[in-house]
Design a protein around this motif. Structure first.
Motif, mmCIF file in Angstrom:
data_model
loop_
_atom_site.group_PDB
_atom_site.id
_atom_site.type_symbol
_atom_site.label_atom_id
_atom_site.label_comp_id
_atom_site.label_asym_id
_atom_site.label_seq_id
_atom_site.Cartn_x
_atom_site.Cartn_y
_atom_site.Cartn_z
ATOM 1 N N GLY A 1 0.839 -1.195 0.000
ATOM 2 C CA GLY A 1 0.000 0.000 0.000
ATOM 3 C C GLY A 1 0.871 1.242 0.000
ATOM 4 O O GLY A 1 1.955 1.253 0.582
ATOM 5 N N CYS B 1 -9.122 6.127 -9.370
ATOM 6 C CA CYS B 1 -8.442 4.821 -9.364
ATOM 7 C C CYS B 1 -9.477 3.702 -9.378
ATOM 8 O O CYS B 1 -10.353 3.670 -8.513
ATOM 9 C CB CYS B 1 -7.574 4.682 -8.121
ATOM 10 S SG CYS B 1 -6.278 5.913 -8.043
ATOM 11 N N ASP C 1 -1.184 -2.203 -4.527
ATOM 12 C CA ASP C 1 -2.467 -2.848 -4.243
ATOM 13 C C ASP C 1 -3.433 -1.926 -3.510
ATOM 14 O O ASP C 1 -4.637 -2.035 -3.652
ATOM 15 C CB ASP C 1 -2.234 -4.087 -3.355
ATOM 16 C CG ASP C 1 -1.265 -5.060 -4.005
ATOM 17 O OD1 ASP C 1 -1.640 -5.689 -5.001
ATOM 18 O OD2 ASP C 1 -0.105 -5.167 -3.523
ATOM 19 N N ALA D 1 -6.934 -0.317 -7.585
ATOM 20 C CA ALA D 1 -6.371 -0.427 -6.224
ATOM 21 C C ALA D 1 -7.474 -0.281 -5.182
ATOM 22 O O ALA D 1 -8.491 0.381 -5.420
ATOM 23 C CB ALA D 1 -5.334 0.671 -6.016
ATOM 24 N N GLU E 1 -1.195 3.562 -8.927
ATOM 25 C CA GLU E 1 -2.001 2.418 -9.356
ATOM 26 C C GLU E 1 -1.368 1.790 -10.597
ATOM 27 O O GLU E 1 -1.244 0.568 -10.700
ATOM 28 C CB GLU E 1 -3.434 2.878 -9.636
ATOM 29 C CG GLU E 1 -4.360 1.719 -9.874
ATOM 30 C CD GLU E 1 -5.787 2.175 -10.143
ATOM 31 O OE1 GLU E 1 -6.680 1.719 -9.426
ATOM 32 O OE2 GLU E 1 -6.003 2.982 -11.065
#
Ligand SMILES: O=C([C@H](O)CO)[C@H](O)[C@H](O)COP(=O)(O)O
Length: 437
Positions: free
Chosen positions: A114, A164, A136, A167, A131
């Motif tokens: 992350g 996004c 993730d 993600a 992303e």
């Protein structure tokens, strides 16, 4: 990792001491928390051992390592993964080459990577780039030192989740049982909560409230773990003691050498913006004129050059009652103690004498003054209680109020741990944290 009908709630353990962190996590888990984060302060204090111990204690839950990695992406992901983390948080503001390495290491060790958007220049665009780099999770994070400025992550969560599409979105920073649901509705897939859980007297209840709010879609109001805005400063300063404020100001702000003319049988607490007066030994004209310049709720602060001739007394104090002035501070002398006590407005001075000066009219109202060792500008916040008086510069008042509330909330949790049969030295692991130089 588990399946959820509501987003997982992640407890961020931003503490220094591992046994305390584990105990708080256990209590939060009873309330329904399923993701356990070794916060950056805990990792810096205890190292990878923090992650190993969390893994040992919570074998079936998701363990997150908030590494805040800026360089050596692959190495730091490997370290945390091998220690037992399922999710590793790195900094989105870091170079792309670091992010790519961290993502590759994440795939190699079977963990999620992350990225925290803290301090990114254009968070929405950076989230989109991150992303594409394969992360993730994108964590929209208002850090502890930003929350005190009353910034919240919800608006940004909405923008990033629209931009996004692949993600997962995490939200962190000032979320509680009132605000978590807003972050969820804005698009958060993971709700990160630190202070409201680790500062709570009952992390179990706090966790349950947050989870209920997410399940029902209804915020649950809380009087604690909130941030105050400019319009709520009086409420904020009334919650905290001058000791809390002094800690929040790193021991600056205290007025020195003043004695209270107050009835200590009654609780003493006032806060208000300053109206300032500068005048000379015993000259009581400007101090008295300043009463008419004040509005209800103000504190009158008088620089009388530390004089031992009185510039203030009972009739002036009575006039303050008419105007709703909440306290009077005099760097000089006052008289008529009995009357002042009867009126009940707190007055502080350097000395007490029956001898008054003359109304000559020297000086100014509402200019910067020096009072009891502190510079006071008109509008600065003056807060007083049984411990003393603190001056908080107007421009920093919201930040200091929120920091002082944080100090108090941390102390509330320590108090709870002492009440459970512990001692202060043990709770805060005093020996380890004495200055070593
Ligand atoms: O990540 C955090 C911070 O950088 C310290 O490591 C916090 O866990 C995050 O800001 C959430 O904190 P709260 O606002 O106390 O929930």
């Amino acid at each position: 990792m588990e399946n959820y009908d509501i987003p997982p709630v992640q407890v961020a353990l931003d503490l220094l001491d591992l046994p305390r962190a584990i105990e708080i996590a256990k209590e939060a888990v009873l309330g329904g928390v399923t993701w356990i984060e070794a916060g950056t302060p805990l990792i810096k204090s205890e190292g990878m051992n923090a992650i190993r111990k969390l893994r040992e204690n919570f074998p079936n839950l998701t363990i997150v390592a908030d590494m805040k990695t800026m360089d050596a992406g692959s190495t730091e992901v490997e370290m945390a993964a091998k220690a037992g983390a399922d999710v590793i948080l790195i900094l989105g503001v870091g170079p792309d080459s670091m992010i790519k390495e961290a993502v590759l290491a994440g795939k190699k060790y079977g963990v999620l990577v992350g990225t925290d958007l803290i301090a990114t220049y254009d968070p929405v665009e950076r989230a989109y780039e991150l992303e594409k780099l394969g992360v993730d999770i994108i964590n929209i994070h208002v850090g502890l030192d930003q929350q005190v400025l009353n910034i919240d992550p919800v608006e940004l969560v909405k923008k990033v989740s629209e931009r996004c599409k692949h993600a997962k979105i995490a939200a962190a920073g000032g979320l509680n049982s009132e605000t978590a649901v807003k972050a969820y509705e804005a698009g958060a897939d993971i709700i990160i909560v630190g202070g409201p859980l680790y500062k709570s007297e009952s992390p179990e209840k706090t966790a349950r409230d947050i989870i209920t709010s997410l399940k029902t879609g209804k915020p649950i109001s809380t009087s604690k773990f909130k941030k105050f805005n400019e319009k709520e400063l009086l409420d904020a300063f009334k919650i905290v003691s001058t000791s809390n404020i002094s800690d929040a100001m790193h021991r600056t702000g205290e007025m020195r050498g003043l004695k209270p003319v107050v009835d200590f049988k009654k609780p003493l607490k006032f806060a208000g913006p300053a109206v300032t007066v500068r005048t000379y030994a015993g000259d009581w004209s400007k101090p008295v004129s300043a009463i008419d310049v004040c509005s209800a709720g103000d504190v009158l602060v008088i620089d009388n050059c530390g004089s031992e001739i009185s510039c203030w007394g009972g009739l002036a104090t009575l006039s303050c009652k008419t105007k709703g002035i909440v306290a009077v501070i005099v760097d000089g002398a006052v008289r008529d103690v009995e009357e002042i006590l009867k009126i009940g407005i707190p007055v502080f001075s350097k000395s007490i004498t029956p001898t008054a000066g003359e109304p000559k009219g020297f000086g100014e109202i509402n200019s910067a003054i020096l009072c009891a060792g502190r510079t006071v500008e008109p509008g600065d916040w003056i807060i007083g209680d049984e411990n003393g008086i603190i001056v908080v510069p107007k421009k920093d008042a919201m930040e200091i109020a929120n920091r002082a509330i944080d100090v108090k909330e941390r102390e509330d949790r320590v108090k709870e741990e002492i009440n459970r049969g512990n001692t202060l030295g043990k709770v805060i692991r005093l020996k380890d944290w004495e200055l070593k130089k």
